[in-house]
Enzyme design. Structure first.
Site, PDB file in Angstrom:
ATOM      1  N   ARG A  89       0.814  -1.232   0.000  1.00 49.90           N
ATOM      2  CA  ARG A  89       0.000   0.000   0.000  1.00 49.90           C
ATOM      3  C   ARG A  89       0.840   1.271   0.000  1.00 49.90           C
ATOM      4  O   ARG A  89       0.367   2.353   0.327  1.00 49.90           O
ATOM      5  CB  ARG A  89      -0.965   0.040   1.184  1.00 49.90           C
ATOM      6  CG  ARG A  89      -1.934  -1.123   1.191  1.00 49.90           C
ATOM      7  CD  ARG A  89      -3.135  -0.835   2.059  1.00 49.90           C
ATOM      8  NE  ARG A  89      -4.010  -1.981   2.078  1.00 49.90           N
ATOM      9  CZ  ARG A  89      -3.914  -2.976   2.967  1.00 49.90           C
ATOM     10  NH1 ARG A  89      -2.992  -2.937   3.904  1.00 49.90           N
ATOM     11  NH2 ARG A  89      -4.734  -3.985   2.901  1.00 49.90           N
ATOM     12  N   LYS A 111       2.842  11.999 -10.778  1.00 53.74           N
ATOM     13  CA  LYS A 111       1.967  11.165 -11.617  1.00 53.74           C
ATOM     14  C   LYS A 111       2.724   9.905 -12.000  1.00 53.74           C
ATOM     15  O   LYS A 111       3.872   9.989 -12.456  1.00 53.74           O
ATOM     16  CB  LYS A 111       1.576  11.917 -12.886  1.00 53.74           C
ATOM     17  CG  LYS A 111       0.500  12.948 -12.681  1.00 53.74           C
ATOM     18  CD  LYS A 111       0.046  13.466 -14.031  1.00 53.74           C
ATOM     19  CE  LYS A 111      -0.971  14.560 -13.911  1.00 53.74           C
ATOM     20  NZ  LYS A 111      -1.329  15.130 -15.228  1.00 53.74           N
ATOM     21  N   GLU A 153       8.939  20.487 -23.308  1.00 54.34           N
ATOM     22  CA  GLU A 153       8.304  20.880 -22.039  1.00 54.34           C
ATOM     23  C   GLU A 153       8.929  22.164 -21.491  1.00 54.34           C
ATOM     24  O   GLU A 153       8.257  22.978 -20.862  1.00 54.34           O
ATOM     25  CB  GLU A 153       8.423  19.764 -20.992  1.00 54.34           C
ATOM     26  CG  GLU A 153       7.931  18.390 -21.433  1.00 54.34           C
ATOM     27  CD  GLU A 153       6.453  18.313 -21.770  1.00 54.34           C
ATOM     28  OE1 GLU A 153       5.677  19.168 -21.303  1.00 54.34           O
ATOM     29  OE2 GLU A 153       6.074  17.390 -22.520  1.00 54.34           O
ATOM     30  N   LYS A 192       7.523  23.889 -12.124  1.00 54.20           N
ATOM     31  CA  LYS A 192       6.499  22.838 -12.145  1.00 54.20           C
ATOM     32  C   LYS A 192       6.077  22.483 -10.712  1.00 54.20           C
ATOM     33  O   LYS A 192       4.894  22.300 -10.432  1.00 54.20           O
ATOM     34  CB  LYS A 192       6.992  21.592 -12.893  1.00 54.20           C
ATOM     35  CG  LYS A 192       5.918  20.535 -12.885  1.00 54.20           C
ATOM     36  CD  LYS A 192       5.945  19.535 -13.976  1.00 54.20           C
ATOM     37  CE  LYS A 192       4.736  18.603 -13.791  1.00 54.20           C
ATOM     38  NZ  LYS A 192       4.820  17.385 -14.545  1.00 54.20           N
ATOM     39  N   GLU A 202      -4.812  18.376 -10.418  1.00 62.18           N
ATOM     40  CA  GLU A 202      -5.189  18.954 -11.719  1.00 62.18           C
ATOM     41  C   GLU A 202      -6.646  19.399 -11.772  1.00 62.18           C
ATOM     42  O   GLU A 202      -7.387  19.043 -12.670  1.00 62.18           O
ATOM     43  CB  GLU A 202      -4.895  17.926 -12.825  1.00 62.18           C
ATOM     44  CG  GLU A 202      -4.714  18.595 -14.175  1.00 62.18           C
ATOM     45  CD  GLU A 202      -4.099  17.664 -15.222  1.00 62.18           C
ATOM     46  OE1 GLU A 202      -3.172  16.904 -14.871  1.00 62.18           O
ATOM     47  OE2 GLU A 202      -4.535  17.735 -16.357  1.00 62.18           O
ATOM     48  N   ARG A 206      -3.069  23.303 -12.608  1.00 59.19           N
ATOM     49  CA  ARG A 206      -2.178  22.316 -13.213  1.00 59.19           C
ATOM     50  C   ARG A 206      -2.544  22.058 -14.676  1.00 59.19           C
ATOM     51  O   ARG A 206      -1.695  21.641 -15.471  1.00 59.19           O
ATOM     52  CB  ARG A 206      -2.213  21.011 -12.398  1.00 59.19           C
ATOM     53  CG  ARG A 206      -1.119  20.044 -12.826  1.00 59.19           C
ATOM     54  CD  ARG A 206      -0.912  18.938 -11.815  1.00 59.19           C
ATOM     55  NE  ARG A 206       0.140  18.033 -12.278  1.00 59.19           N
ATOM     56  CZ  ARG A 206       0.611  17.027 -11.570  1.00 59.19           C
ATOM     57  NH1 ARG A 206       0.160  16.778 -10.377  1.00 59.19           N
ATOM     58  NH2 ARG A 206       1.556  16.254 -12.064  1.00 59.19           N
ATOM     59  N   ASN A 210      -1.064  21.789 -19.752  1.00 59.57           N
ATOM     60  CA  ASN A 210      -1.546  21.108 -20.957  1.00 59.57           C
ATOM     61  C   ASN A 210      -1.358  21.971 -22.210  1.00 59.57           C
ATOM     62  O   ASN A 210      -1.721  21.561 -23.309  1.00 59.57           O
ATOM     63  CB  ASN A 210      -3.024  20.755 -20.758  1.00 59.57           C
ATOM     64  CG  ASN A 210      -3.370  19.460 -21.447  1.00 59.57           C
ATOM     65  OD1 ASN A 210      -2.518  18.588 -21.595  1.00 59.57           O
ATOM     66  ND2 ASN A 210      -4.603  19.345 -21.900  1.00 59.57           N
ATOM     67  N   HIS A 213      -0.624  20.685 -25.681  1.00 61.43           N
ATOM     68  CA  HIS A 213      -0.679  19.231 -25.583  1.00 61.43           C
ATOM     69  C   HIS A 213      -1.886  18.575 -26.251  1.00 61.43           C
ATOM     70  O   HIS A 213      -1.807  17.424 -26.627  1.00 61.43           O
ATOM     71  CB  HIS A 213      -0.612  18.788 -24.118  1.00 61.43           C
ATOM     72  CG  HIS A 213       0.799  18.612 -23.636  1.00 61.43           C
ATOM     73  ND1 HIS A 213       1.688  19.656 -23.569  1.00 61.43           N
ATOM     74  CD2 HIS A 213       1.487  17.513 -23.227  1.00 61.43           C
ATOM     75  CE1 HIS A 213       2.849  19.202 -23.117  1.00 61.43           C
ATOM     76  NE2 HIS A 213       2.754  17.910 -22.909  1.00 61.43           N
ATOM     77  N   HIS A 217      -0.891  15.581 -28.564  1.00 62.07           N
ATOM     78  CA  HIS A 217      -1.313  14.180 -28.388  1.00 62.07           C
ATOM     79  C   HIS A 217      -1.961  13.657 -29.658  1.00 62.07           C
ATOM     80  O   HIS A 217      -1.768  12.506 -30.043  1.00 62.07           O
ATOM     81  CB  HIS A 217      -2.299  14.055 -27.216  1.00 62.07           C
ATOM     82  CG  HIS A 217      -1.630  14.164 -25.884  1.00 62.07           C
ATOM     83  ND1 HIS A 217      -2.254  14.634 -24.766  1.00 62.07           N
ATOM     84  CD2 HIS A 217      -0.359  13.867 -25.497  1.00 62.07           C
ATOM     85  CE1 HIS A 217      -1.400  14.630 -23.731  1.00 62.07           C
ATOM     86  NE2 HIS A 217      -0.248  14.167 -24.162  1.00 62.07           N
ATOM     87  N   HIS A 227       7.245  12.668 -28.355  1.00 64.28           N
ATOM     88  CA  HIS A 227       6.319  13.519 -27.597  1.00 64.28           C
ATOM     89  C   HIS A 227       6.781  14.977 -27.620  1.00 64.28           C
ATOM     90  O   HIS A 227       5.987  15.886 -27.886  1.00 64.28           O
ATOM     91  CB  HIS A 227       6.207  13.021 -26.155  1.00 64.28           C
ATOM     92  CG  HIS A 227       5.319  13.871 -25.309  1.00 64.28           C
ATOM     93  ND1 HIS A 227       3.967  13.971 -25.513  1.00 64.28           N
ATOM     94  CD2 HIS A 227       5.600  14.710 -24.275  1.00 64.28           C
ATOM     95  CE1 HIS A 227       3.451  14.818 -24.640  1.00 64.28           C
ATOM     96  NE2 HIS A 227       4.422  15.281 -23.874  1.00 64.28           N
TER      97      HIS A 227
HETATM   98 ZN    ZN Z   1       4.251  16.546 -22.256  1.00 63.16          ZN
END
Ligand code: ZN
Ligand code: ADP
Length: 323
Positions: A89, A111, A153, A192, A202, A206, A210, A213, A217, A227
């Site tokens: 856990r 994340k 980024e 960040k 988010e 946050r 994006n 993005h 994507h 990416h």
């Molecule tokens: Zn990215």
């Protein structure tokens, strides 16, 4: 440090490329610590690797107070963080990101995920690492394309943070210079981290990260571009949408485009079709029913959301793509 990290026992998780490059250093600094090495590559960011790692953690007797060290790029960081959040856990995880992308982006913010059922990052958790040890020495072995990936980024952060933007602009002739990267990485981590601290899950702020993005994507799914390359393209294309729809500040737009192009080297070939746009509509971050939600920046350091009906987004993309 070694004793400190591993007081309760631990395991080092890395990938085959990083292990081959840094084996001697691993043995020197972490000799005696068990190591689990995954095959390098996003194709292995799956449940098999996750469970193989969990098994290695169990077989090596890791306990609640043990530490998992994830040494590698975003793939290793993502799987390692998830395994650390699941094992008993949750045990401590120390992230040692070795790519520019991982140091400036994925290792900050907690994340973690694996790809599942054909969907990127479908199964994951928020797991803040105990520590992130980011050392620019790792960039010495990074291929140029990987540096470009991280620059995507960094330029995105520049659009949202004027100090980073100024630093980038002053150093626009040496974006790939390792000395410069060593200076700009801490600024990116601090930026960040400040956003993530204010909005870890988010809910609002946050989502500014994006920027570029949604379109990135969409392009990424239908091309062989990385990416970071797609993010740089996304910043250019969505920037043009911001110009048309929001009257973006012209001077800022010109400088941002110039930074994106310098990071890209030259404009790559990419396709913008209705199918590409459909990927944006189905992007899991797109919460607007039947509409595409873009994060746009009207002027340096600002962001706002724009929701476009799908048909309008397709039209915009086609027009800005042919400019
Ligand atoms: Zn990215
Ligand atoms: P990211 O998502 O951060 O780009 P990946 O985990 O996909 O990271 O890593 C990209 C590639 O670079 C992988 O093949 C990985 O093994 C390799 N790699 C990671 N760190 C280094 C490094 N410091 N030097 C050379 N190659 C590296």
């Amino acid at each position: 440090m070694r004793e400190d990290l591993l007081r309760g026992g631990g395991l080092l998780f890395t990938d085959s490329n990083v292990f081959a490059l840094y084996r001697t250093q691993i043995e020197k600094y972490l000799g005696g610590v068990p190591v689990y090495v995954m095959q390098a590559g996003e194709a292995h960011k799956n449940e098999q690797t996750l469970f193989a790692l969990l098994r290695a953690m169990s077989e090596n007797g890791l306990r609640r107070n043990s530490t998992l060290i994830a040494l590698g790029g975003g793939v290793v960081g993502d799987i390692g963080g998830l395994a650390a959040s699941l094992y008993m856990r949750g045990i401590s995880c120390v992230q040692v990101p070795t790519t520019l992308l991982a140091q400036t982006d994925s290792s900050v913010g907690g994340k973690t995920a694996i790809d599942f059922c054909g969907v990127k990052n479908l199964v994951g958790a928020f797991k803040q690492p105990e520590r992130v040890l980011a050392d620019p020495v790792f960039f010495e072995t990074l291929p140029k394309r990987e540096i470009r990936c991280g620059l995507g980024e960094i330029v995105k952060h520049g659009a949202l943070c004027s100090a980073i933007f100024e630093k980038l602009w002053e150093n626009r002739d040496r974006l790939f210079d390792l000395g410069f990267l060593g200076e700009i990485v801490p600024m990116n981590i601090a930026f960040k981290a400040s956003i993530v601290r204010q909005d870890p899950y988010e809910r609002s702020l946050r989502a500014s990260l994006n920027l570029g993005h949604t379109t990135a994507h969409a392009i990424e799914l239908s091309s062989s571009l990385s990416h970071g390359e797609c993010v740089l393209l996304g910043l250019i294309l969505e920037g043009k949408i911001a110009e048309r729809r929001l009257g973006r500040d012209g001077e800022y737009g010109k400088l941002l485009d110039e930074l994106c192009l310098r990071a890209l080297g030259s404009m790559p070939k990419f396709e913008l079709s209705e199918e590409t746009a459909l990927c944006a509509l189905h992007d899991k971050k797109n919460r607007a029913e039947g509409k595409v939600r873009l994060t746009l920046s009207r002027s340096l350091g600002t962001f706002e959301f724009l929701e476009l009906p799908f048909g309008e987004y397709v039209k915009e993309l086609k027009e800005v793509g042919s400019c």
